[in-house]
Design an enzyme around this catalytic site. Structure first.
Site, PDB file in Angstrom:
ATOM      1  N   GLU A 163      -2.894   9.746   4.904  1.00  0.00           N
ATOM      2  CA  GLU A 163      -3.081   9.570   6.882  1.00  0.00           C
ATOM      3  C   GLU A 163      -2.244  11.159   7.139  1.00  0.00           C
ATOM      4  OE1 GLU A 163       1.716   8.219   6.255  1.00  0.00           O
ATOM      5  OE2 GLU A 163       1.436   6.115   5.648  1.00  0.00           O
ATOM      6  N   GLU A 268      -2.739  -1.893   3.433  1.00  0.00           N
ATOM      7  CA  GLU A 268      -1.455  -2.774   3.840  1.00  0.00           C
ATOM      8  C   GLU A 268      -0.768  -3.565   4.161  1.00  0.00           C
ATOM      9  OE1 GLU A 268       0.843   1.663   3.753  1.00  0.00           O
ATOM     10  OE2 GLU A 268      -0.555   2.555   2.484  1.00  0.00           O
TER      11      GLU A 268
END
Ligand code: 9MR
Length: 380
Positions: A163, A268
């Site tokens: 991220e 995810e």
């Protein structure tokens, strides 16, 4: 890919062994466990994984452990390898849970993921307090050194950086960026490669169906390749909803990263079925909607999921997996973010205390309609 085939052959063998010795007395029905499983269904297509929590790793949640072993051939530690747990104080490492996690993967012939070496969230407090840039950098180097060396040849793939981009494609102004400068991502990838040249090295992020963010990651991949810096794949966090992203948008992600020369993993995967009136997407953990806590409009299925929504979820998963199979030559792995709905992070994000139903197993560890639909996806 070579490794993928070896591991899959090994895990099939292991399944047979488990079948012979230990199928009695698990709470997963035998037909579900042994006539079909997610990992056998998608064998030779892609790894199929689950993020597992500490209770599963430590064997405290045996039902979850059984599901993981029977159904999945890859694991990711949901929290146990994150910095705040593994190095809470400078140079004080607690490898207990992480070691058991890795052992579980080795015992069961799984493709083992290390998540995550560099991430601005769930970082140890001392890192926030480290003001000296050289000191900060040496903590980062020490952290990566200790983890990657310890699990060299055991952890198959590292989420090296997690991220690091904003929605507009700019580098996130994170603590790593501020202390180490704009080349920090490449710097830590190079270090990870030096420490374990065989490991797959992944950049992982959410909202990559949005072109600006995806293009920034693609530019990074190009730059790495031009500089000879290893990057094996991009992890596309798939925290999605019933209606977004569209199948076309997901397909575009696959094409774009494939063209850029890296494998794609959907890392995810979970599908929220709850209201999202703010059009909130992705997984930005700092978004806080505490004023909605306890509001029944935001938590419409506190007792069970109505059939029609369960069907929508099942069909959504069906469409997504059909696409994944269509592009299985470009996809390395698909990992669910959790095992059962009971412990999904989506019960507490973005509003705490809701009842969500994002996965393939329900709160009593039973497979859902979505599980059956996923197994109906044709693989040839
Ligand atoms: O599932 C994880 C949850 O238990 C933690 O409380 C949360 C803290 O930020 O992190 C969750 O996992 C995140 C993952 O590590 C990175 N991508 C977003 C995931 C959901 O927040």
């Amino acid at each position: 890919m070579k490794k993928k085939t070896n591991r899959i052959i090994f895990s099939s063998y292991f399944l047979i062994v488990i079948c012979l010795f230990s199928c009695v007395n698990t709470n997963v029905s035998s037909s579900q466990t042994f006539t079909k499983s997610l990992k056998s269904h998608f064998e030779n297509k892609f790894f199929i994984g689950a993020a597992i929590n500490e209770s599963t790793i430590l064997g405290k949640d045996d039902k979850s452990y059984q599901i993981v072993n029977n159904q999945f051939n890859s694991i990711t530690p949901e929290n146990s390898l994150k910095w705040m747990y593994i190095q809470p104080k400078p140079n004080q490492f607690d490898f207990n849970t992480a070691d058991q996690y890795v052992q579980m993967g080795l015992d069961n012939g799984m493709y083992i993921i290390g998540h995550a070496l560099v991430w601005h969230a769930q970082l140890a407090e001392f890192m926030q307090e480290t003001k000296n840039k050289n000191e900060f950098r040496s903590h980062v180097e020490n952290h990566i050194n200790r983890l990657v060396k310890r699990y060299k040849g055991k952890i198959d793939a590292w989420d090296v950086v997690n991220e690091a981009f904003e929605e507009d494609g700019k580098l996130r102004n994170s603590i790593f960026y501020k202390n180490m400068g704009e080349n920090y991502i490449e710097e830590v990838f190079k270090l990870a490669e030096k420490l374990d040249p065989e490991a797959d090295l992944i950049y992982n992020d959410y909202n990559l169906y949005k072109p600006k963010k995806r293009n920034a990651v693609i530019e990074m991949v190009k730059q790495f390749k031009a500089n000879g810096t290893k990057i094996s794949g991009v992890g596309v966090q798939a925290h999605w909803g019933l209606n977004y992203p569209t199948i076309d948008e997901i397909e575009q992600i696959i094409y774009d990263f494939h063209i850029a020369g890296v494998s794609v993993s959907f890392t995810e995967l979970d599908i929220s079925v709850l209201p999202n009136p703010w059009e909130l997407v992705g997984a930005e953990v700092n978004q806080n909607f505490s004023k909605f806590e306890g509001d029944p409009k935001m938590n419409p299925y506190p007792d069970n999921l109505p059939n029609e929504v369960a069907l929508k979820l099942a069909n959504r998963y069906y469409d997504i997996f059909r696409l994944f199979v269509k592009h299985s030559d470009k996809i390395e792995r698909v990992t669910f973010w959790g095992v059962t709905d009971k412990y999904s992070w989506l019960n507490d994000w973005p509003i705490k205390g809701r009842i969500n139903y994002p996965l393939l197993y329900d709160r009593s560890y039973k497979s859902k309609e979505a599980y059956r639909k996923v197994l109906q996806v044709k693989t040839n």
